[in-house]
Write an enzyme that holds these catalytic residues in place. Sequence first.
Site, PDB file in Angstrom:
ATOM      1  N   ILE A 166      24.470 -45.100  15.883  1.00 10.28           N
ATOM      2  CA  ILE A 166      23.839 -44.565  14.680  1.00 10.28           C
ATOM      3  C   ILE A 166      24.851 -43.612  14.043  1.00 10.28           C
ATOM      4  O   ILE A 166      25.442 -42.779  14.736  1.00 10.28           O
ATOM      5  CB  ILE A 166      22.535 -43.803  15.016  1.00 10.28           C
ATOM      6  CG1 ILE A 166      21.509 -44.765  15.621  1.00 10.28           C
ATOM      7  CG2 ILE A 166      21.970 -43.123  13.780  1.00 10.28           C
ATOM      8  CD1 ILE A 166      20.261 -44.080  16.130  1.00 10.28           C
TER       9      ILE A 166
ATOM     10  N   GLU B  21      29.046 -35.543   4.799  1.00 13.33           N
ATOM     11  CA  GLU B  21      30.493 -35.501   4.532  1.00 13.33           C
ATOM     12  C   GLU B  21      30.892 -36.592   3.542  1.00 13.33           C
ATOM     13  O   GLU B  21      31.717 -36.352   2.657  1.00 13.33           O
ATOM     14  CB  GLU B  21      31.277 -35.656   5.841  1.00 13.33           C
ATOM     15  CG  GLU B  21      32.776 -35.748   5.661  1.00 13.33           C
ATOM     16  CD  GLU B  21      33.436 -34.485   5.103  1.00 13.33           C
ATOM     17  OE1 GLU B  21      34.542 -34.609   4.535  1.00 13.33           O
ATOM     18  OE2 GLU B  21      32.872 -33.385   5.225  1.00 13.33           O
TER      19      GLU B  21
ATOM     20  N   GLY C 220      24.214 -37.860  10.941  1.00 12.59           N
ATOM     21  CA  GLY C 220      23.796 -37.360   9.646  1.00 12.59           C
ATOM     22  C   GLY C 220      24.844 -36.472   8.996  1.00 12.59           C
ATOM     23  O   GLY C 220      25.047 -36.514   7.786  1.00 12.59           O
ATOM     24  N   VAL C 221      25.514 -35.666   9.785  1.00 10.31           N
ATOM     25  CA  VAL C 221      26.529 -34.780   9.235  1.00 10.31           C
ATOM     26  C   VAL C 221      27.657 -35.585   8.577  1.00 10.31           C
ATOM     27  O   VAL C 221      28.244 -35.136   7.590  1.00 10.31           O
ATOM     28  CB  VAL C 221      27.064 -33.813  10.319  1.00 10.31           C
ATOM     29  CG1 VAL C 221      27.881 -34.551  11.362  1.00 10.31           C
ATOM     30  CG2 VAL C 221      27.851 -32.688   9.695  1.00 10.31           C
TER      31      VAL C 221
ATOM     32  N   HIS D 178      28.018 -41.987  19.746  1.00  7.18           N
ATOM     33  CA  HIS D 178      26.774 -41.657  19.024  1.00  7.18           C
ATOM     34  C   HIS D 178      26.049 -42.926  18.626  1.00  7.18           C
ATOM     35  O   HIS D 178      26.105 -43.328  17.471  1.00  7.18           O
ATOM     36  CB  HIS D 178      27.115 -40.840  17.773  1.00  7.18           C
ATOM     37  CG  HIS D 178      25.957 -40.081  17.194  1.00  7.18           C
ATOM     38  ND1 HIS D 178      25.147 -40.581  16.205  1.00  7.18           N
ATOM     39  CD2 HIS D 178      25.487 -38.849  17.462  1.00  7.18           C
ATOM     40  CE1 HIS D 178      24.240 -39.685  15.874  1.00  7.18           C
ATOM     41  NE2 HIS D 178      24.424 -38.628  16.619  1.00  7.18           N
TER      42      HIS D 178
END
Length: 160
Positions: free
Chosen positions: A72, A80, A75-76, A66
């Site tokens: 990067i 978390e 976002g998840v 990623h």
Amino acid sequence: MSLLETLKKSTVPGVLYDGEIVHEFLPQKAPFAFVDEILSLSVEGAEPDMAAACHLTGKEFFFEGHFPGNPIMPGVLQVEAMAQVATLLTKIAKEKDVVGKRPAFMGIEKCRFKNPVVPPADLIIAVKMIAARSNIFKYVGTVRVGETLVCEAEFAAAMI
């Protein structure tokens, strides 16, 4: 004696509790633990809060895919990280109510991703508990890199 009274404080300037303390109480373990140290903690008043750090080197497992050549932080995983700080905050601030329980994420609202997180980066994750009823807790949180806001959200969890 409360848990807070027994925690060994860090000798590192600017750090309240080291990773040793964090990883003792955080139910998530490597490679899925996203809190390295606790920077500040307030359990006074109706809205306890905590700030913590996550130090990204770029060698973390998720950067491999990623995205290759342009890493990067997903976002998840930023969300978390906020949830993990909320877990630590709840285990300390609501110790008597949650002893022996684990978190169960319930929902997220008003989540916004403002800027990408590119390694290396030191995330500052701030979480405030804004409501507590029975075993359900609601929080607001932010993730920053330096002074730059990268993510913000409201979220809820149950301790079961």
